[in-house]
Design a protein around this motif. Structure first.
Motif, mmCIF file in Angstrom:
data_model
loop_
_atom_site.group_PDB
_atom_site.id
_atom_site.type_symbol
_atom_site.label_atom_id
_atom_site.label_comp_id
_atom_site.label_asym_id
_atom_site.label_seq_id
_atom_site.Cartn_x
_atom_site.Cartn_y
_atom_site.Cartn_z
ATOM 1 N N THR A 1 0.812 -1.223 0.000
ATOM 2 C CA THR A 1 0.000 0.000 0.000
ATOM 3 C C THR A 1 0.844 1.271 0.000
ATOM 4 O OG1 THR A 1 -0.165 -0.149 2.411
ATOM 5 C CG2 THR A 1 -1.971 -1.099 1.118
ATOM 6 N N ILE B 1 -10.197 3.966 -5.834
ATOM 7 C CA ILE B 1 -9.535 2.773 -6.338
ATOM 8 C C ILE B 1 -9.881 1.585 -5.438
ATOM 9 C CG2 ILE B 1 -7.330 1.710 -6.906
ATOM 10 C CD1 ILE B 1 -8.002 3.994 -8.744
ATOM 11 N N VAL C 1 -9.220 -2.010 -4.258
ATOM 12 C CA VAL C 1 -8.117 -2.980 -4.311
ATOM 13 C C VAL C 1 -8.429 -4.267 -3.550
ATOM 14 C CG1 VAL C 1 -6.335 -1.237 -4.678
ATOM 15 C CG2 VAL C 1 -6.989 -1.848 -2.342
ATOM 16 N N PHE D 1 -2.374 -6.534 -4.557
ATOM 17 C CA PHE D 1 -2.560 -5.794 -5.800
ATOM 18 C C PHE D 1 -1.219 -5.259 -6.263
ATOM 19 C CE2 PHE D 1 -2.935 -2.666 -2.437
ATOM 20 C CZ PHE D 1 -2.299 -1.550 -2.939
ATOM 21 N N VAL E 1 0.732 -2.108 -8.584
ATOM 22 C CA VAL E 1 0.625 -0.785 -9.203
ATOM 23 C C VAL E 1 1.761 -0.652 -10.209
ATOM 24 C CG1 VAL E 1 0.622 1.712 -8.838
ATOM 25 C CG2 VAL E 1 -0.378 0.197 -7.104
ATOM 26 N N VAL F 1 -3.672 0.106 -11.609
ATOM 27 C CA VAL F 1 -3.779 -0.818 -10.479
ATOM 28 C C VAL F 1 -4.358 -2.139 -10.979
ATOM 29 C CG1 VAL F 1 -4.800 -1.214 -8.214
ATOM 30 C CG2 VAL F 1 -4.103 1.090 -8.870
ATOM 31 N N GLN G 1 5.838 1.152 -6.316
ATOM 32 C CA GLN G 1 5.147 0.471 -5.230
ATOM 33 C C GLN G 1 6.140 -0.057 -4.206
ATOM 34 O OE1 GLN G 1 2.659 -2.790 -6.524
ATOM 35 N NE2 GLN G 1 1.309 -2.651 -4.749
#
Length: 265
Positions: free
Chosen positions: A93, A150, A152, A157, A159, A165, A216
């Protein structure tokens, strides 16, 4: 004599405002994406003193005495938007914005939705909310280029560098990145957010004048130079102390004028 009294007092106030700004910078030295503030001090216009001569009844015969410096004040507080160092975190994240092709007065930022409207941030220390949407630590939703949050659905996930994404290979949208051509229009709004009183910032996608990418599992560090900030704080304290001594000297002179010079013998 009171003119110098007010000049010293204004110097103390200016030093106090600067010290508060530097203290705020130092307190946020470990805050991801924080941008240090810089103060600009300015003196009031210098006064030209002249003496009027009454020779032969002519009051227009002025003799220059010299210039007199007046007060100083903090004219404005600007934000140093220079990019900070990037560090790896290993958290899915966490997102860092890397920019290139911009001047010292330009920047790209994430767009987030708040109860007061659209805001911008460089702090990519995101999280997922209870509904599986990407959000800031304060719960503000990260916006996509379509204006929607967004989704997720957890931490699994990816990016891409272009902002897309992916969740299990499914495209969940592209994170909105905006471009500030002149960062002087940005005002700090708390929680690492910026706002502007002008039109919303335009998207950075498709702007051939700049280049950026998202990374990310990484965060941008604060651009506060702690050693330099501490040196500036010490220098500001000494400036405050010097003006304080001048003020005390004026106060002592006024005390002597009242209690001794004006005493009848």
């Amino acid at each position: 004599m009171l003119k110098g009294f007010y000049t010293a007092a204004s110097g103390m106030l200016s030093a106090q405002y600067r010290q508060n700004m530097l203290t705020h910078n130092l307190a946020n030295a470990e805050t991801p994406g924080f941008k240090a503030d810089q103060g600009v001090a300015r003196s009031f216009p210098t006064m030209l003193m002249q003496a009027n001569s009454s020779q032969a009844g002519n009051l227009q015969n002025k003799q220059p005495i010299g210039a007199l410096s007046t007060a100083v004040y903090m004219q404005e507080q600007l934000t140093n938007i220079r990019q900070g160092d990037v560090r790896q975190t290993g958290s899915a994240t966490d997102l860092a914005l890397l920019q290139a092709g911009t001047t010292d007065n330009q920047a790209v930022l994430f767009s987030v939705a708040t109860e007061n409207g659209e805001r911008y941030t460089r702090n990519g220390n995101f999280q997922t909310d209870a509904e599986g949407r990407l959000a800031t630590a304060s719960g503000y939703l990260v916006q996509g280029i379509d204006g929607n949050p967004i989704q997720v659905d957890g931490d699994s996930f990816q990016v891409e560098s272009g902002g897309t994404v992916l969740v299990d290979g499914e495209d969940r949208g592209t994170i909105q990145v905006v471009f500030a051509e002149n960062t002087n229009i940005l005002e700090k709004d708390g929680d690492g957010l910026y706002r502007t009183e002008e039109e919303p910032l335009p998207t950075a996608y498709g702007n051939g004048a700049i280049a950026f990418q998202l990374q990310q599992q990484a965060l941008e560090n604060s651009n506060v130079d702690t050693a330099q900030t501490m040196n500036e704080m010490l220098s500001t304290y000494r400036m405050f102390e010097a003006n304080q001594k001048v003020l005390q000297a004026y106060d002592h002179s006024l005390e002597k004028a009242v209690n001794e010079v004006g005493r009848l013998t």
